[in-house]
Write an enzyme that holds these catalytic residues in place. Structure first.
Site, PDB file in Angstrom:
ATOM      1  N   LYS A  22      40.477   8.948  11.084  1.00  0.00           N
ATOM      2  CA  LYS A  22      40.172   8.014   9.990  1.00  0.00           C
ATOM      3  C   LYS A  22      38.777   8.286   9.444  1.00  0.00           C
ATOM      4  CE  LYS A  22      38.578   3.748  10.940  1.00  0.00           C
ATOM      5  NZ  LYS A  22      37.348   3.352  10.216  1.00  0.00           N
ATOM      6  N   ASN A  23      37.799   8.348  10.354  1.00  0.00           N
ATOM      7  CA  ASN A  23      36.420   8.451   9.888  1.00  0.00           C
ATOM      8  C   ASN A  23      36.117   9.797   9.229  1.00  0.00           C
ATOM      9  OD1 ASN A  23      35.943   5.881  10.688  1.00  0.00           O
ATOM     10  ND2 ASN A  23      34.724   6.384  12.510  1.00  0.00           N
ATOM     11  N   CYS A 118      28.892  -6.839   8.001  1.00  0.00           N
ATOM     12  CA  CYS A 118      30.255  -6.947   8.497  1.00  0.00           C
ATOM     13  C   CYS A 118      30.192  -7.573   9.882  1.00  0.00           C
ATOM     14  CB  CYS A 118      30.939  -5.592   8.538  1.00  0.00           C
ATOM     15  SG  CYS A 118      30.306  -4.518   9.797  1.00  0.00           S
ATOM     16  N   ARG A 123      24.285  -3.795   9.084  1.00  0.00           N
ATOM     17  CA  ARG A 123      24.665  -2.491   8.543  1.00  0.00           C
ATOM     18  C   ARG A 123      24.111  -2.212   7.141  1.00  0.00           C
ATOM     19  NH1 ARG A 123      30.771  -1.131  10.382  1.00  0.00           N
ATOM     20  NH2 ARG A 123      30.076   0.997  10.134  1.00  0.00           N
ATOM     21  N   ASP A 308      32.462   3.229  19.200  1.00  0.00           N
ATOM     22  CA  ASP A 308      33.827   2.858  18.808  1.00  0.00           C
ATOM     23  C   ASP A 308      34.801   2.836  19.992  1.00  0.00           C
ATOM     24  OD1 ASP A 308      33.018   2.546  16.219  1.00  0.00           O
ATOM     25  OD2 ASP A 308      33.890   4.401  15.461  1.00  0.00           O
ATOM     26  N   ARG A 400      43.846  -1.037   9.846  1.00  0.00           N
ATOM     27  CA  ARG A 400      42.804  -0.229   9.202  1.00  0.00           C
ATOM     28  C   ARG A 400      42.634   1.101   9.918  1.00  0.00           C
ATOM     29  NH1 ARG A 400      37.317  -2.771   8.887  1.00  0.00           N
ATOM     30  NH2 ARG A 400      37.053  -0.741   7.939  1.00  0.00           N
TER      31      ARG A 400
HETATM   32  C1  UD1 Z   1      30.283   5.370  11.300  1.00  0.00           C
HETATM   33  C2  UD1 Z   1      31.718   5.116  11.618  1.00  0.00           C
HETATM   34  C3  UD1 Z   1      31.856   3.942  12.590  1.00  0.00           C
HETATM   35  C4  UD1 Z   1      30.986   4.178  13.829  1.00  0.00           C
HETATM   36  C5  UD1 Z   1      29.557   4.518  13.431  1.00  0.00           C
HETATM   37  C6  UD1 Z   1      28.684   4.894  14.604  1.00  0.00           C
HETATM   38  C7  UD1 Z   1      32.823   5.788   9.567  1.00  0.00           C
HETATM   39  C8  UD1 Z   1      33.608   5.382   8.381  1.00  0.00           C
HETATM   40  N1  UD1 Z   1      32.425   4.797  10.391  1.00  0.00           N
HETATM   41  O1  UD1 Z   1      29.792   4.208  10.630  1.00  0.00           O
HETATM   42  O2  UD1 Z   1      33.229   3.824  12.966  1.00  0.00           O
HETATM   43  O3  UD1 Z   1      30.978   3.008  14.615  1.00  0.00           O
HETATM   44  O4  UD1 Z   1      29.555   5.615  12.502  1.00  0.00           O
HETATM   45  O5  UD1 Z   1      29.240   5.954  15.298  1.00  0.00           O
HETATM   46  O6  UD1 Z   1      32.588   6.955   9.798  1.00  0.00           O
HETATM   47  N2  UD1 Z   1      22.014   2.036   9.659  1.00  0.00           N
HETATM   48  C9  UD1 Z   1      20.902   1.599   8.981  1.00  0.00           C
HETATM   49  N3  UD1 Z   1      20.701   2.025   7.696  1.00  0.00           N
HETATM   50  C10 UD1 Z   1      21.579   2.877   7.061  1.00  0.00           C
HETATM   51  C11 UD1 Z   1      22.710   3.318   7.783  1.00  0.00           C
HETATM   52  C12 UD1 Z   1      22.894   2.876   9.080  1.00  0.00           C
HETATM   53  O7  UD1 Z   1      20.084   0.833   9.496  1.00  0.00           O
HETATM   54  O8  UD1 Z   1      21.359   3.235   5.902  1.00  0.00           O
HETATM   55  C13 UD1 Z   1      22.242   1.564  11.046  1.00  0.00           C
HETATM   56  C14 UD1 Z   1      23.539   0.754  11.156  1.00  0.00           C
HETATM   57  O9  UD1 Z   1      23.341  -0.604  10.800  1.00  0.00           O
HETATM   58  C15 UD1 Z   1      23.901   0.937  12.604  1.00  0.00           C
HETATM   59  C16 UD1 Z   1      23.414   2.346  12.915  1.00  0.00           C
HETATM   60  O10 UD1 Z   1      22.473   2.681  11.877  1.00  0.00           O
HETATM   61  O11 UD1 Z   1      23.190   0.014  13.413  1.00  0.00           O
HETATM   62  C17 UD1 Z   1      24.528   3.382  12.928  1.00  0.00           C
HETATM   63  O12 UD1 Z   1      25.189   3.394  11.712  1.00  0.00           O
HETATM   64  P1  UD1 Z   1      25.883   4.680  11.105  1.00  0.00           P
HETATM   65  O13 UD1 Z   1      25.776   5.837  12.029  1.00  0.00           O
HETATM   66  O14 UD1 Z   1      25.396   4.845   9.703  1.00  0.00           O
HETATM   67  O15 UD1 Z   1      27.395   4.208  11.066  1.00  0.00           O
HETATM   68  P2  UD1 Z   1      28.398   4.268   9.852  1.00  0.00           P
HETATM   69  O16 UD1 Z   1      28.296   5.563   9.139  1.00  0.00           O
HETATM   70  O17 UD1 Z   1      28.309   3.005   9.058  1.00  0.00           O
END
Ligand code: UD1
Length: 421
Positions: A22-23, A118, A123, A308, A400
């Site tokens: 999915k991701n 969320c 996030r 995850d 999802r």
């Molecule tokens: C992706 C995955 C999700 C997984 C996560 C961590 C997808 C669609 N989703 O989510 O299933 O749980 O990686 O492995 O691929 N953060 C910030 N600022 C930002 C971006 C992130 O502070 O601009 C923080 C987030 O709030 C979180 C951490 O960084 O605490 C990790 O987030 P991130 O690695 O970006 O996860 P996603 O890409 O949202």
């Protein structure tokens, strides 16, 4: 709304096919926006998140055709008609933010709704935005939207990520493929889904080095072409179903499974008393004799233990011999499954980002509520090994990210059915 009813039963035996990730698919699909030529994805998972992203891409003028019962997605962004990603779609799925980088790189402008928080945490998307600014984008936050412009196109730059964010790395990587000059992404995420995206972009003509390490270098090109790309195996679906025989006993073969996608997770399974071996078609998992042993788990970016799989692992450790400590380092609020598991008789003490689980002999079935995608599947797994019936509500979370969960688990002997409320 549907619920899933699980009745605790004995051993599980047989095979479970693992879908495409999915991701990975959620970042490969926006890559179509980078090129006028068609991009075709094979091994796509059939999930509601994919349908949501298809609708978003179509709202921008892309064509998305689902073939082979949804396993193939044929996309074309020959004729983009809009650069606005509307709140109505973005609010349904945070990964929608991944259209920002490609839209901006291809058209020089993008207006994308901010996704908001969320259930598992605030996030923010600040890291995505800083990366694009380092490539010359001008950004303004107005009325809940990011208004992005790159007059004359994006330029190569140095991006230093404060945290190895998966989504920010993906957005920056896609944008950098069409930026003028060289872009260096420092402290980039190393997840297999990033490597899969880089493989696809290279097939489209991008020049990328270092994916899978913390430093990715991209040499921008003038245009990208079309490609056909096979989506990598879903390591989270894989890890989830690897736990099924761990809960119930028996031996299950995960078709398409690969240890390299989940090395840290496999180490913990071994310590807990679960054997994992490679087979001709994937991985075989069996529970060794006796009770599961307690293990401590800390979630980390890849190659560490994935956040995850934390909920599913916690559910397993609820019946382990001894006390396990789980530390959640990625998301600040990712223990909502704990109170639900406690309704089933688990002993869990949550304090900040740490959960201490004291194993009990057996969980008991109960009505429980899914709060997010991975939490919901952890409750189903717990129900498989519990005494009596467990009814898991709010199953839309599950749709999802897990295709055909009832079929896959009943195929190995689980007593599971989906019912209308
Ligand atoms: C992706 C995955 C999700 C997984 C996560 C961590 C997808 C669609 N989703 O989510 O299933 O749980 O990686 O492995 O691929 N953060 C910030 N600022 C930002 C971006 C992130 O502070 O601009 C923080 C987030 O709030 C979180 C951490 O960084 O605490 C990790 O987030 P991130 O690695 O970006 O996860 P996603 O890409 O949202």
């Amino acid at each position: 709304m549907d619920s899933i009813i699980v009745t605790g039963n004995g051993e599980l035996n047989g095979q479970i096919p693992i879908a495409g990730a999915k991701n990975a698919c959620l970042t490969l699909m926006p890559a179509t926006l980078l090129s006028e030529e068609p991009l075709t994805l094979t091994n796509a998972p059939r999930l509601s998140d994919i349908a949501t992203l298809s609708a978003l891409l179509e709202s921008l003028g892309a064509e998305v055709t689902s073939l082979a019962d949804g396993k193939v997605l044929a996309m074309s962004s020959h004729n983009l008609t809009s650069h606005l990603a509307h709140y109505d779609i973005v609010r349904k799925m945070r990964a929608s933010i991944l259209v920002l980088g490609p839209l901006l790189a291809r058209t020089g402008q993008a207006v994308v709704s901010l996704p908001g928080g969320c259930a598992i945490g605030a996030r923010p998307v600040d890291l995505h935005l800083k990366a694009l600014e380092a490539m010359g984008a001008e950004l303004e936050l107005k009325d809940g939207y990011v208004h992005a412009q790159a007059k004359g196109g994006l330029k190569g730059g140095i991006v230093d990520f404060a945290f190895a964010s998966v989504g920010a790395t993906e957005n920056a990587l896609m944008a950098a493929t069409l930026a003028k000059g060289t872009t260096v992404l420092n402290n980039a995420a190393r997840e297999p889904e990033i490597v899969d995206l880089a493989d696809c972009l290279r097939a489209m003509g991008a020049q990328i080095d270092g994916d899978g390490t913390s430093t990715i270098t991209v040499q921008g090109v003038d245009r990208l072409g079309g490609a056909t790309h096979q989506v990598v195996t879903d390591r989270i679906e894989l890890g989830t179903y690897m736990l099924a025989p761990a809960f119930c006993g028996g031996e299950v073969e995960l078709l398409g499974g690969r240890i390299d996608l989940l090395a840290a997770f496999c180490e913990k399974l071994d310590a807990a008393g679960i054997s994992v071996s490679e087979s001709d078609n994937g991985l075989k998992v069996a529970r060794k004799n006796g009770r599961i042993h307690a293990v401590d788990v800390t979630t980390e970016p890849f190659p560490g233990f994935p956040t995850d799989l934390q909920a599913q692992m916690m559910a397993l450790l609820c019946t382990a011999e001894g006390t396990s400590v789980l530390e959640e380092k990625i998301f600040e609020n990712r223990f909502m499954h704990a109170p639900e598991l406690m309704r089933m008789g688990a002993q869990i003490d949550v304090s900040g980002g740490t959960a201490t689980v004291t194993g009990v002999e057996k969980l008991r079935g109960a009505p429980v509520m899914a709060t997010d995608l991975r939490a919901s599947v952890s409750l189903i797994l717990a129900g498989l090994a519990a005494e009596g019936e467990t009814r898991v509500g709010r199953v839309y979370h599950l749709d999802r990210g897990y295709e055909q969960v009832v079929r896959k688990l009943s195929g190995v002997g689980a007593h599971i059915e989906r019912v209308k409320d």
